[in-house]
Each structure stands twice: as C-alpha cells, then as structure tokens.
Design a protein around this motif. Structure first.
Motif, PDB file in Angstrom:
ATOM      1  N   THR A  77     -54.733 -66.802  -2.369  1.00  0.00           N
ATOM      2  CA  THR A  77     -54.538 -67.678  -3.340  1.00  0.00           C
ATOM      3  C   THR A  77     -55.723 -68.681  -2.895  1.00  0.00           C
ATOM      4  OG1 THR A  77     -52.160 -67.860  -3.286  1.00  0.00           O
ATOM      5  CG2 THR A  77     -53.377 -69.938  -4.032  1.00  0.00           C
ATOM      6  N   ARG A  80     -58.669 -66.836  -4.150  1.00  0.00           N
ATOM      7  CA  ARG A  80     -58.968 -66.695  -5.628  1.00  0.00           C
ATOM      8  C   ARG A  80     -59.462 -68.033  -6.195  1.00  0.00           C
ATOM      9  NH1 ARG A  80     -53.862 -64.055  -5.527  1.00  0.00           N
ATOM     10  NH2 ARG A  80     -52.812 -65.916  -5.930  1.00  0.00           N
ATOM     11  N   SER A 132     -52.559 -54.099  -7.323  1.00  0.00           N
ATOM     12  CA  SER A 132     -52.161 -55.446  -7.358  1.00  0.00           C
ATOM     13  C   SER A 132     -53.169 -56.299  -7.611  1.00  0.00           C
ATOM     14  CB  SER A 132     -51.308 -55.964  -6.085  1.00  0.00           C
ATOM     15  OG  SER A 132     -51.174 -57.181  -6.256  1.00  0.00           O
ATOM     16  N   LEU A 133     -53.200 -57.357  -8.768  1.00  0.00           N
ATOM     17  CA  LEU A 133     -53.869 -58.282  -9.043  1.00  0.00           C
ATOM     18  C   LEU A 133     -53.668 -59.510  -7.933  1.00  0.00           C
ATOM     19  CD1 LEU A 133     -53.947 -58.318 -12.943  1.00  0.00           C
ATOM     20  CD2 LEU A 133     -55.645 -56.980 -11.362  1.00  0.00           C
ATOM     21  N   ALA A 134     -52.604 -59.735  -7.614  1.00  0.00           N
ATOM     22  CA  ALA A 134     -52.020 -60.817  -6.575  1.00  0.00           C
ATOM     23  C   ALA A 134     -52.882 -60.670  -5.185  1.00  0.00           C
ATOM     24  CB  ALA A 134     -50.648 -60.981  -6.717  1.00  0.00           C
ATOM     25  N   ARG A 136     -55.412 -58.854  -4.742  1.00  0.00           N
ATOM     26  CA  ARG A 136     -56.847 -58.451  -5.091  1.00  0.00           C
ATOM     27  C   ARG A 136     -57.342 -56.949  -4.471  1.00  0.00           C
ATOM     28  NH1 ARG A 136     -61.363 -62.561  -4.332  1.00  0.00           N
ATOM     29  NH2 ARG A 136     -61.997 -61.228  -6.265  1.00  0.00           N
ATOM     30  N   ASP A 139     -59.665 -56.920  -9.557  1.00  0.00           N
ATOM     31  CA  ASP A 139     -59.767 -58.265 -10.133  1.00  0.00           C
ATOM     32  C   ASP A 139     -59.223 -58.175 -11.495  1.00  0.00           C
ATOM     33  OD1 ASP A 139     -61.083 -59.468  -7.904  1.00  0.00           O
ATOM     34  OD2 ASP A 139     -62.878 -58.258  -8.566  1.00  0.00           O
ATOM     35  N   GLU A 151     -48.082 -64.861 -13.087  1.00  0.00           N
ATOM     36  CA  GLU A 151     -49.449 -65.077 -12.404  1.00  0.00           C
ATOM     37  C   GLU A 151     -50.503 -64.641 -13.133  1.00  0.00           C
ATOM     38  OE1 GLU A 151     -49.107 -64.250  -8.175  1.00  0.00           O
ATOM     39  OE2 GLU A 151     -48.422 -66.553  -7.784  1.00  0.00           O
ATOM     40  N   VAL A 152     -50.186 -63.490 -13.997  1.00  0.00           N
ATOM     41  CA  VAL A 152     -51.171 -62.597 -14.759  1.00  0.00           C
ATOM     42  C   VAL A 152     -51.220 -63.173 -16.225  1.00  0.00           C
ATOM     43  CG1 VAL A 152     -51.776 -60.358 -15.362  1.00  0.00           C
ATOM     44  CG2 VAL A 152     -50.688 -60.815 -13.228  1.00  0.00           C
ATOM     45  N   HIS A 257     -55.559 -62.069 -12.967  1.00  0.00           N
ATOM     46  CA  HIS A 257     -54.905 -63.279 -12.160  1.00  0.00           C
ATOM     47  C   HIS A 257     -55.416 -64.500 -12.829  1.00  0.00           C
ATOM     48  CE1 HIS A 257     -53.264 -65.943  -9.365  1.00  0.00           C
ATOM     49  NE2 HIS A 257     -52.407 -64.660  -8.896  1.00  0.00           N
ATOM     50  N   ARG A 258     -54.584 -65.494 -13.106  1.00  0.00           N
ATOM     51  CA  ARG A 258     -54.848 -66.746 -13.828  1.00  0.00           C
ATOM     52  C   ARG A 258     -55.717 -67.563 -12.961  1.00  0.00           C
ATOM     53  NH1 ARG A 258     -49.152 -70.093 -12.596  1.00  0.00           N
ATOM     54  NH2 ARG A 258     -49.261 -70.292 -10.229  1.00  0.00           N
ATOM     55  N   ASP A 259     -55.954 -67.271 -11.538  1.00  0.00           N
ATOM     56  CA  ASP A 259     -56.954 -68.167 -10.707  1.00  0.00           C
ATOM     57  C   ASP A 259     -58.338 -67.595 -10.998  1.00  0.00           C
ATOM     58  OD1 ASP A 259     -54.814 -69.756  -9.819  1.00  0.00           O
ATOM     59  OD2 ASP A 259     -54.551 -68.519  -7.688  1.00  0.00           O
TER      60      ASP A 259
END
Length: 287
Positions: A77, A80, A132-134, A136, A139, A151-152, A257-259
């Motif tokens: 987190t 990101r 997984s995007l969470a 990483r 990306d 979160e996506v 990912h939203r971040d």
C-alpha cells in the motif's frame, strides 16, 4: 528478519516450489533456497516442510504467514501510494494479458507508445494466470473476464469475436470429428462450454491453453477449435465451421489498482491501449 526474507517465504508458500517462487520474484532457484534456509536458521524453526509434490506450511509457518501477509499489505500500500505520486512519463510498467491479445493487439499499441514516450519501458507478461494487482505482480492487467474487488479500477476496452474453425477440407460434420480445446483448469471459459455444447460427443484431439497452439493444431487438421476471428480469418488454410452461428463475444477489460491510476506513465499505457482497441473494433469483432 527483513522484508526481502518475508517476500521469499510468501512466494514459496504460495507457489509451492523454489523454481516457481524464483520466477515470481525474478530470482534464481538457488538464491531462493539460500534465503529460505538462512531465514529458518535465523529463526531456529521450520516454516515450510518439503513433500514430494510441493512445499507446505508447518503449523508455525501458518501463523507466520498470516502476519507476513498483513505486513505485505501495508508495504505494498505504501509502495503504491509513493508510485502513484510519481509524475514522470518514464519508468517501468508491468502489463499482463492473455496470449490472444499480447502479440497482435498489445504490442502494436506499445510501439505507438514508445514513439511518444520513449522513457516508458513496458514489461509484457502474457499469462493465463490472473496476476495480482494488489501484490504488484503486475501494474496493469488486460483480461477477458471482469475484475473483482473494490480496489481495482476497471475499463471495458472492447469486444473480441470468436468462432469455430477447422482446416480447409476437414469434415467437421462427421461423427469422427474431434475438438481442440483448453486444459481442464480452464474448462470454465465460455469458449470451452460453447465448443462442448455444439460438439457434445466429440473426442478431444488436443488440449492447450495456448491459443496459437490451438490455431496451428486446427491448421494441421487435428480438429475443430474455437478461435478469435481476427487471428483465424487471416489463415488461408482455415475455414469457419457452422458460419451461420452468431459469434461468441468476449469482452476485453483493463484493470489497474486504484492507487496507481493517476500515475502518468500508467495513464499513458492505458490511453494507448484504449485507443488501439477502439480503432480496431470492427476487426476484433467482425459482426
């Protein structure tokens, strides 16, 4: 114990082997083994037990895994958030997609991207797995299924048309006709169901999750395959089977990912992919 040790432990626990863990982290198998042994020696306890099939967690390892995953979540987190404030139109972007799109859709888009932004380097990872995007592992992901999870951030890029194909001269209506399909782990896909719906009793000639291999198998007369039209229609040795059927339509989805969504280099990649698929909409779904 540091974060690098935990990453190694998590990778081995998730993938079940040193080689697979090494591939996921970009490290060699001996390096993974040395780090895992050093971590366990430092702790004075076994976290993983090696069986003939795979590494499995010990009871202590299961407890450590829960804490390690929480640490991983916090670390990623923070990473990101930091990366999301990177304003430079340069750097690496890890993009994963299916092989159906990688070479003939994604690569031409990336060639255009490089002309405008030569400082952006894309690591393209064709993979049937959903990286997984969470965590990483990627990306940006471009898939043929909708993303799950709040979160996506997702964007529908377009639609891909699929149909049945066989080699010219192959008797697809014969009781002896065979089919070319995916492996059992991908049998849930719509094209696998569609193929079995129309050829319920046909024996399987070949199973492969690589669509290019399926195409070449069909070209060589091994049986009927459900292929993407924009690729198969270019092959003079292939013909559509049951052309009166409507195309099987698969939506193309992009996720990030939203971040990371406001990072300029990520937006540049997303924008060029969106534009490329829109420009080729009639080719990708010719109906």
């Amino acid at each position: 114990m540091n974060w690098d040790d935990l990453r190694v432990f998590l990778a081995v626990a998730r993938h079940g082997s040193l080689s697979a863990a090494g591939r996921s982290l970009g490290l060699t198998q001996p390096t993974i083994g040395r780090r895992l042994n050093a971590m366990e020696a430092q702790m004075g306890a076994r976290l993983l037990h090696r069986t003939p099939e795979r590494y499995i967690l010990t009871p202590l390892g299961e407890s450590v895994m829960q804490h390690a995953e929480r640490i991983e979540t916090e670390f990623l987190t923070a990473e990101r958030i930091i990366s999301g404030h990177d304003c430079a139109l340069e750097g690496k972007v890890r993009l994963t997609t299916v092989d159906t799109l990688a070479a003939r859709v994604v690569v031409p888009a990336l060639a255009r991207l490089q002309q405008d932004h030569p400082g952006i380097v894309v690591e393209l990872m064709p993979d049937t797995r959903q990286l997984s995007l969470a965590r990483r592992e990627a990306d940006i992901a471009i898939r043929m299924t909708r993303f799950e999870g709040h979160e996506v951030i997702t964007r529908k890029l377009g639609t891909l048309g699929m149909a049945f194909y066989a080699a010219r001269g192959y008797d697809a209506a014969s009781p002896a006709a065979r089919i070319i399909t995916v492996m059992d782990d991908m049998a849930h896909l719509p094209e696998a169901h569609w193929l079995r719906q129309h050829y319920p009793d046909a024996p399987v000639a070949l199973q492969s999750n690589t669509r290019e291999a399926q195409l070449w198998a069909a070209r060589h007369g091994m049986g009927v395959a459900c292929l993407v039209c924009y690729r198969a229609d270019q092959e003079p040795d292939l013909v559509r089977v049951q052309p009166e059927l409507p195309l099987l339509r698969r939506d193309i989805w992009l996720g990030i990912h939203r971040d990371m969504r406001d990072t300029p280099r990520m937006r540049a990649v997303m924008d060029v992919m969106t534009d490329m698929v829109a420009r080729r909409a009639a080719e990708l779904c010719p109906e």
